[in-house]
Design a protein around this motif. Structure first.
Motif, short mmCIF file in Angstrom:
data_model
loop_
_atom_site.label_atom_id
_atom_site.label_comp_id
_atom_site.label_asym_id
_atom_site.label_seq_id
_atom_site.Cartn_x
_atom_site.Cartn_y
_atom_site.Cartn_z
N ILE A 42 -21.40 -19.18 0.37
CA ILE A 42 -21.30 -18.84 1.79
C ILE A 42 -21.75 -20.01 2.66
CG2 ILE A 42 -22.18 -17.33 3.62
CD1 ILE A 42 -22.27 -15.07 1.55
N GLU A 43 -22.85 -20.64 2.27
CA GLU A 43 -23.35 -21.78 3.04
C GLU A 43 -22.35 -22.94 3.03
OE1 GLU A 43 -25.97 -21.97 5.09
OE2 GLU A 43 -26.05 -19.82 4.68
N ALA A 44 -21.56 -23.03 1.95
CA ALA A 44 -20.56 -24.10 1.86
C ALA A 44 -19.26 -23.74 2.58
CB ALA A 44 -20.26 -24.41 0.40
N GLY A 45 -19.18 -22.51 3.10
CA GLY A 45 -18.03 -22.13 3.89
C GLY A 45 -17.10 -21.11 3.26
N VAL A 46 -17.39 -20.65 2.05
CA VAL A 46 -16.54 -19.62 1.43
C VAL A 46 -16.72 -18.31 2.20
CG1 VAL A 46 -16.15 -18.25 -0.65
CG2 VAL A 46 -16.66 -20.70 -0.85
N ASN A 47 -15.61 -17.74 2.64
CA ASN A 47 -15.73 -16.49 3.41
C ASN A 47 -14.85 -15.37 2.88
OD1 ASN A 47 -13.14 -17.06 4.27
ND2 ASN A 47 -13.64 -17.20 6.45
N TYR A 48 -14.26 -15.57 1.69
CA TYR A 48 -13.37 -14.56 1.11
C TYR A 48 -13.93 -14.14 -0.24
CZ TYR A 48 -9.02 -12.17 -0.16
OH TYR A 48 -8.09 -11.22 -0.52
N PHE A 49 -14.26 -12.85 -0.37
CA PHE A 49 -14.84 -12.32 -1.61
C PHE A 49 -13.97 -11.18 -2.12
CE2 PHE A 49 -18.20 -14.75 0.12
CZ PHE A 49 -19.02 -15.13 -0.94
N ASP A 50 -13.59 -11.28 -3.39
CA ASP A 50 -12.65 -10.34 -3.99
C ASP A 50 -13.33 -9.55 -5.11
OD1 ASP A 50 -9.59 -9.64 -4.72
OD2 ASP A 50 -10.70 -10.06 -6.56
N THR A 51 -13.32 -8.22 -4.97
CA THR A 51 -13.88 -7.35 -5.99
C THR A 51 -12.93 -6.19 -6.22
OG1 THR A 51 -15.86 -6.10 -6.66
CG2 THR A 51 -15.30 -6.09 -4.31
N ALA A 52 -13.35 -5.18 -6.99
CA ALA A 52 -12.48 -4.04 -7.26
C ALA A 52 -13.32 -2.87 -7.76
CB ALA A 52 -11.41 -4.39 -8.29
N TYR A 53 -12.77 -1.69 -7.63
CA TYR A 53 -13.45 -0.46 -8.05
C TYR A 53 -13.85 -0.51 -9.51
CZ TYR A 53 -14.16 4.60 -8.66
OH TYR A 53 -14.70 5.84 -8.94
N ILE A 54 -12.98 -1.07 -10.35
CA ILE A 54 -13.24 -1.02 -11.79
C ILE A 54 -13.99 -2.24 -12.32
CG2 ILE A 54 -11.25 0.46 -12.23
CD1 ILE A 54 -9.86 -2.05 -13.42
N TYR A 55 -14.38 -3.18 -11.45
CA TYR A 55 -15.19 -4.30 -11.92
C TYR A 55 -16.63 -3.82 -12.04
CZ TYR A 55 -11.29 -7.35 -10.40
OH TYR A 55 -10.06 -7.94 -10.22
N SER A 56 -17.04 -3.57 -13.24
CA SER A 56 -18.31 -2.90 -13.48
C SER A 56 -19.49 -3.59 -12.78
CB SER A 56 -18.59 -2.84 -14.99
OG SER A 56 -19.81 -2.20 -15.26
N GLY A 57 -20.11 -2.88 -11.84
CA GLY A 57 -21.30 -3.38 -11.15
C GLY A 57 -21.02 -4.38 -10.06
N SER A 58 -19.77 -4.82 -9.91
CA SER A 58 -19.46 -5.91 -8.98
C SER A 58 -19.60 -5.49 -7.52
CB SER A 58 -18.03 -6.42 -9.25
OG SER A 58 -17.64 -7.36 -8.29
N GLU A 59 -19.01 -4.36 -7.15
CA GLU A 59 -19.11 -3.93 -5.76
C GLU A 59 -20.56 -3.71 -5.35
OE1 GLU A 59 -14.94 -1.58 -4.84
OE2 GLU A 59 -16.51 -0.49 -5.90
N GLU A 60 -21.34 -3.09 -6.23
CA GLU A 60 -22.75 -2.84 -5.92
C GLU A 60 -23.52 -4.14 -5.75
OE1 GLU A 60 -21.03 -1.50 -8.41
OE2 GLU A 60 -21.69 0.54 -8.88
N ALA A 61 -23.28 -5.10 -6.65
CA ALA A 61 -24.00 -6.37 -6.57
C ALA A 61 -23.65 -7.12 -5.29
CB ALA A 61 -23.68 -7.23 -7.80
N LEU A 62 -22.37 -7.19 -4.97
CA LEU A 62 -21.95 -7.89 -3.77
C LEU A 62 -22.52 -7.21 -2.53
CD1 LEU A 62 -20.25 -10.10 -2.41
CD2 LEU A 62 -18.30 -8.51 -2.46
N GLY A 63 -22.45 -5.88 -2.50
CA GLY A 63 -22.98 -5.15 -1.35
C GLY A 63 -24.47 -5.38 -1.16
N GLU A 64 -25.23 -5.36 -2.25
CA GLU A 64 -26.67 -5.55 -2.14
C GLU A 64 -27.01 -6.96 -1.65
OE1 GLU A 64 -30.71 -5.33 -4.92
OE2 GLU A 64 -28.90 -4.27 -5.53
N ILE A 65 -26.30 -7.95 -2.18
CA ILE A 65 -26.58 -9.34 -1.78
C ILE A 65 -26.28 -9.55 -0.30
CG2 ILE A 65 -25.81 -11.73 -2.08
CD1 ILE A 65 -25.38 -10.97 -5.09
N LEU A 66 -25.15 -9.07 0.15
CA LEU A 66 -24.77 -9.27 1.56
C LEU A 66 -25.70 -8.51 2.49
CD1 LEU A 66 -20.87 -9.06 1.33
CD2 LEU A 66 -22.31 -11.10 1.37
N ALA A 67 -26.09 -7.29 2.11
CA ALA A 67 -26.98 -6.50 2.96
C ALA A 67 -28.37 -7.11 3.02
CB ALA A 67 -27.05 -5.06 2.45
N ARG A 68 -28.89 -7.53 1.86
CA ARG A 68 -30.25 -8.06 1.80
C ARG A 68 -30.37 -9.36 2.59
NH1 ARG A 68 -32.48 -7.66 -3.94
NH2 ARG A 68 -31.09 -9.40 -4.45
N ASN A 69 -29.30 -10.13 2.63
CA ASN A 69 -29.34 -11.42 3.32
C ASN A 69 -28.67 -11.38 4.69
OD1 ASN A 69 -30.44 -13.53 1.21
ND2 ASN A 69 -29.11 -12.13 0.08
#
Length: 392
Positions: A42-69
């Motif tokens: 994100i600091e380097a400018g990446v602003n597109y993040f791709d996940t999916a319902y069936i990616y085990s734990g991925s949505e939760e991890a991304l959500g927690e990281i974005l919310a916490r920061n």
């Protein structure tokens, strides 16, 4: 970081973060390490993040990281509807609300029909009221744009492009798949319709980086300027103006930094005629060696009989790119020397995996071939010896 626009004129980073392959420790997402890498991107400018319902734990991890920061508003989140799990209209809302809870957000920027294979499947979704449901979500602001991800042949892709007013599409595309899957023809048709194209499997799940034939590695090493096979593969994509975002399943800080640097430098039309000759030489070297075009996506898993299908194919291909000893060593360690064996020979030919494979690989046939090559007399001798000493 370079940016290319979506249909609404919003800038999307040319490098997207593919969230399928977050780093793991003991089979679980390593949240601390994932957080370091996501924030660096994100600091380097990446602003597109791709996940999916069936990616085990991925949505939760991304959500927690974005919310916490507190950086949700700095990124575009794309997630996907698992249409293959939708049996009735109520399933749509249930699934979507679960995804919002996982992602800790009140909206997603893009919502894709995951692995939409053909027009008939889209017609089934139409019969369930999906277009009307999507229209309501867009009107409420809960969904920003609608798209689909695709694995299949070019003609079916072209049909799907005409079936709905898509805001985005996502295809497998790389220098080895230039004329397979949706292919260059599909890419160009989407661009003609003004539909941004997101690229997945730009390096075929790492196959275009690790385990390349010696001749391909040497060809990259001889090229000037000196670049890694990964950077060359990404630059081949960014050289095409029709490509909007290239997803990378980054899982190390080094990978994040290298990819972000390349994304900052790359421009359409930079590659030379000599560069394209190099790619043709590399493709010829790869095609002369590879036996199974598996990307390691894991959609075929789990196997009901315990076969590690991607792992078996990785080792089978390694037999022809890295030699028999290296392949058998990895095969034995990864599939056989374990409490629950997962070697290719366990396949009973049920075919469940083939119905799920986005690459349309004849998995049963290829597993039989892999077992014939790798489960040779030496394999059985070592296996028997391991049993005697109680290793498994």
């Amino acid at each position: 970081m370079q940016y290319r626009s979506d249909r609404q004129g919003r800038p999307l980073s040319v490098l997207g973060y593919g969230c399928l392959r977050f780093p793991q420790t003991r089979g679980r997402i390593d949240l601390a390490e994932t957080e370091r890498q996501v924030l660096a991107a994100i600091e380097a400018g990446v602003n597109y993040f791709d996940t999916a319902y069936i990616y085990s734990g991925s949505e939760e991890a991304l959500g927690e990281i974005l919310a916490r920061n507190r950086c949700r508003d700095r990124v575009h989140i794309t997630t996907k509807l698992p249409h293959y799990l939708i049996k009735k209209p109520d399933d749509l809302e249930r699934c979507f609300q679960e995804q919002l809870r996982r992602l800790r957000t009140d909206h997603v920027d893009y919502y894709l029909m995951h692995m939409l294979p053909d027009l008939s499947t889209w017609r089934r979704l139409e019969s369930l009221g999906v277009p009307e449901w999507l229209a309501g979500k867009r009107a409420s602001g809960q969904i920003g744009g609608v798209g689909f991800s695709y694995h299949g042949n070019t003609n079916s892709f072209l049909e799907l492009l005409e079936a709905y007013d898509w805001d985005l599409c996502q295809i497998q595309y790389n220098y080895l798949d230039e004329h397979t899957q949706a292919g260059r023809r599909g890419l160009q048709r989407a661009a003609e319709r003004g539909i941004p194209v997101v690229i997945m499997e730009p390096l075929r799940g790492g196959r275009l980086v690790h385990g390349l034939p010696v001749a391909a590695v040497r060809r990259f090493q001889d090229a000037r300027p000196r670049r890694s096979p990964a950077e060359w593969g990404l630059r081949w994509l960014w050289d095409q103006s029709e490509v909007t975002v290239v997803l990378s399943g980054m899982n190390s800080l080094e990978m994040v930094r290298e990819n972000c640097r390349a994304a900052d430098e790359a421009r359409p039309g930079q590659l030379t005629a000599e560069d394209f000759r190099m790619f043709e030489d590399v493709k010829a070297a790869i095609n002369a060696k590879i036996k199974v075009g598996c990307t390691g996506c894991g959609y075929c898993m789990p196997c009901p009989h315990g076969v590690d299908i991607p792992g078996s194919f990785r080792c089978y291909n390694a037999r022809y790119t890295d030699g028999l000893y290296t392949a058998m060593k990895e095969y034995f360690l990864c599939t056989t020397l374990r409490g629950r064996q997962s070697n290719a020979g366990r396949c009973v030919g049920c075919g469940r995996c083939e119905r799920r494979c986005p690459q349309a690989i004849p998995i049963r046939q290829k597993l039989h071939e892999a077992a014939r090559v790798l489960e040779n007399p030496a394999y059985h001798i070592v296996r028997a010896a391991a049993r005697l000493i109680g290793r498994f």
